[in-house]
Design an enzyme around this catalytic site. Structure first.
Site, PDB file in Angstrom:
ATOM      1  CE  LYS A  88      36.254  22.634  44.613  1.00 27.35           C
ATOM      2  NZ  LYS A  88      36.540  21.669  43.545  1.00 27.35           N
ATOM      3  NE  ARG A 136      33.486  23.535  33.363  1.00 17.64           N
ATOM      4  CZ  ARG A 136      33.743  22.233  33.243  1.00 17.64           C
ATOM      5  NH1 ARG A 136      33.048  21.511  32.400  1.00 17.64           N
ATOM      6  NH2 ARG A 136      34.689  21.668  33.952  1.00 17.64           N
TER       7      ARG A 136
END
Length: 543
Positions: free
Chosen positions: A324, A398
């Site tokens: 990130k 996920r």
């Protein structure tokens, strides 16, 4: 902070000259709510104060707009002449009563607390019959929530003066107050663990918090922990793909709350585990997993079957190899907000002792870049045998949820609800007001929306059309873990739906925009604990 129901208003205190004062005028305050038409809420219980209230409204030109305040600080008392010390009076505006809702209640509660917490030790809030049961519970919870603070790492900690709150209302509201106190206990735990920095809160820490709850509530709660060896034997390679880049071992924490009766499950045969568990035994355990659940079986679920809450617990999300940007990366300690909310909900359940069976699953891992980290383009197999091409290692939540969803279906639950700070796309879609809810079951969706309206912990129904599934197609695996630029929150939910067997009622909550506040006041919100507790209370009441 203590909060109690009361049937009495604070009294004026007589002082004796030349002797120590029995009570300082700064010790207590009477809080009166006034609407924008200058109507005094709970006027019938305030008869002895009416003249004083009306005088204060008049001389201060008080309008009653939402969160407007004025105080008289007991200036009318002159103990040299009257030998009396009246309590302070604080007027708080509530605005238009036709627009009264949880948002307004929250603002009013914060205003009351902030206006009094530094200068009086107790307040009495006159409510009478002005609030119906649901609004009363929300008001009490918001007052308690306003008192929350996380300052354990500050060398100087400001201690509030306010310690006691009395709500003047009917005794029939005591159950609503008790429920609010239970929710606050769980919400505070959620905020505590989510506010902890990543060097303190990692997967083993989350497991320890769960185990401490089991020690505190041994008659209600059992906790089991699966480590990476166990997950390897069970074929949970999506989960492991996230955890393998970190030196901190991933943990799947299973919290079994038995509020109704003992419920049977193959998962319940798993003992509290360690890295020394025998792989052969674990493989035998894996062989017992159900392969497919029929719709008929789900519809005929036992009344004792649990509701399963699954929380994403990425204790720090660097993005892995798909790292990130540095700006605000510190806030990625909040990426375990889903698991924090499940942990807090289980504590609230234990406090409220709701007669319902619930399993809380905390899918805890740390997503870090290293020589062992998963690479973009790697392919792994999930517990259900489906292969996943990992195109972006920052779409990691996920992956841990996928294997956890596979695992918890062995409980044969009435419903599974997973909760996760899953996608930035959800923040773009809904901002920081409502959490997104996706579901394959109309009953679960209705119940969550109803709980949302009652608790004020708001959700918004998002689509889960089959047409979105094509965005997850991979040319070399069963699926890929991202679906491109469009509808990111939807395709993330579609990905998770592929790990829910046909006939199993399931919902997914994306709380990326509601789990914490950003910027200089960054802090966890404790959502969606109020939503979950209202949903579970409603479910328990129906049985």
């Amino acid at each position: 902070m203590n909060i109690k129901l009361s049937q009495h208003l604070p009294k004026t205190h007589t002082q004796k000259m030349l002797k120590k004062e029995a009570k300082s005028k700064d010790d207590a305050c009477l809080v009166v709510l006034v609407d924008d038409k200058k109507n005094i809420l709970a006027e019938t219980v305030l008869s002895e104060y009416t003249a004083r209230i009306e005088q204060l409204i008049d001389v201060s030109h008080f309008k009653g707009t939402t969160c407007e305040t004025v105080a008289d600080y007991a200036l009318a008392g002159d103990k040299k002449t009257t030998k009396q010390n009246p309590v302070q009076l604080l007027l708080v505006g509530v605005g238009n009563m036709d627009k009264f809702n949880n948002t307004v209640l929250q603002k009013i509660a914060k205003t009351i607390y902030s206006s009094t917490q530094k200068r009086v030790s107790s307040i009495t809030v006159a409510l009478g019959d002005a609030l119906e049961e649901n609004h009363f519970g929300q008001f009490a919870l918001n007052l308690l929530a306003a008192s929350y603070r996380f300052d354990k790492y500050k060398s100087e900690q400001a201690t509030p003066v306010l310690t006691d709150v009395y709500l003047v209302a009917d005794e029939s509201l005591q159950p609503a107050l008790a429920f609010a106190q239970s929710v606050f206990a769980g919400q505070s735990l959620t905020r505590d663990v989510a506010n902890e920095p990543g060097n303190i809160c990692f997967p083993a820490y989350m497991a320890e918090q769960a185990q401490e709850l089991a020690t505190t509530y041994p008659d209600l709660l059992t906790v089991k922990v699966l480590g990476e060896d166990e997950m390897t034997a069970l074929g949970m390679h999506c989960f492991l793909a996230v955890a393998q880049g970190s030196t901190k071992e991933g943990k799947l924490v299973l919290m079994e709350y038995r509020g109704k009766s003992a419920f049977g499950t193959e998962a319940g045969t798993t003992e509290s585990t360690s890295s020394n568990a025998k792989v052969s035994g674990l493989k035998a355990l894996a062989d017992k997993l159900p392969t497919k659940k029929s719709a008929k079986k789900a519809d005929n679920a036992s009344d004792d079957a649990p509701i399963v809450l699954v929380g994403k617990g990425v204790t720090f999300d660097s993005g892995g190899i798909s790292i990130k940007p540095g700006a605000a990366m510190d806030e990625m300690k909040f990426d375990m907000g889903g698991s924090a909310s499940v942990l807090g909900t289980i504590k609230a359940l234990c406090e409220a002792r709701l007669p319902i069976n619930v399993v809380g699953a905390l899918a805890c891992a740390e997503n870090m870049p290293s020589g062992d980290a998963t690479r973009p383009g790697d392919i792994v197999k999930a517990m259900n045998g489906k292969s996943v091409e990992i195109l972006n290692t920052d779409a990691e939540g996920r992956l841990v949820l996928a294997d956890t969803l596979c695992y918890v279906q062995r409980y044969n639950p009435k419903a599974i609800i997973d909760v996760a700070t899953l996608t930035g796309a959800c923040v773009v879609a809904l901002g920081h007001v409502r959490s997104a809810v996706f579901s394959n079951d109309e009953d679960v969706l209705f119940d969550l929306e109803n709980a949302s309206n009652l608790s004020g912990d708001l959700v918004w129904h998002m689509p889960l059309d089959d047409e979105y599934q094509a965005q997850l197609d991979s040319p070399i695996a069963d699926m890929q873990n991202i679906g491109g630029k469009g509808a990111g929150a939807v395709t993330a939910a579609c990905f998770l739906s592929r790990f829910v067997e046909e006939g199993q009622a399931w919902a997914h909550l994306d709380i990326a925009g509601t789990a914490w506040n950003s910027g200089k006041d960054k802090a966890a919100t404790g959502r969606p604990v109020p939503l979950f507790m209202q949903y579970l209370k409603n479910s328990a009441d129906r049985v």
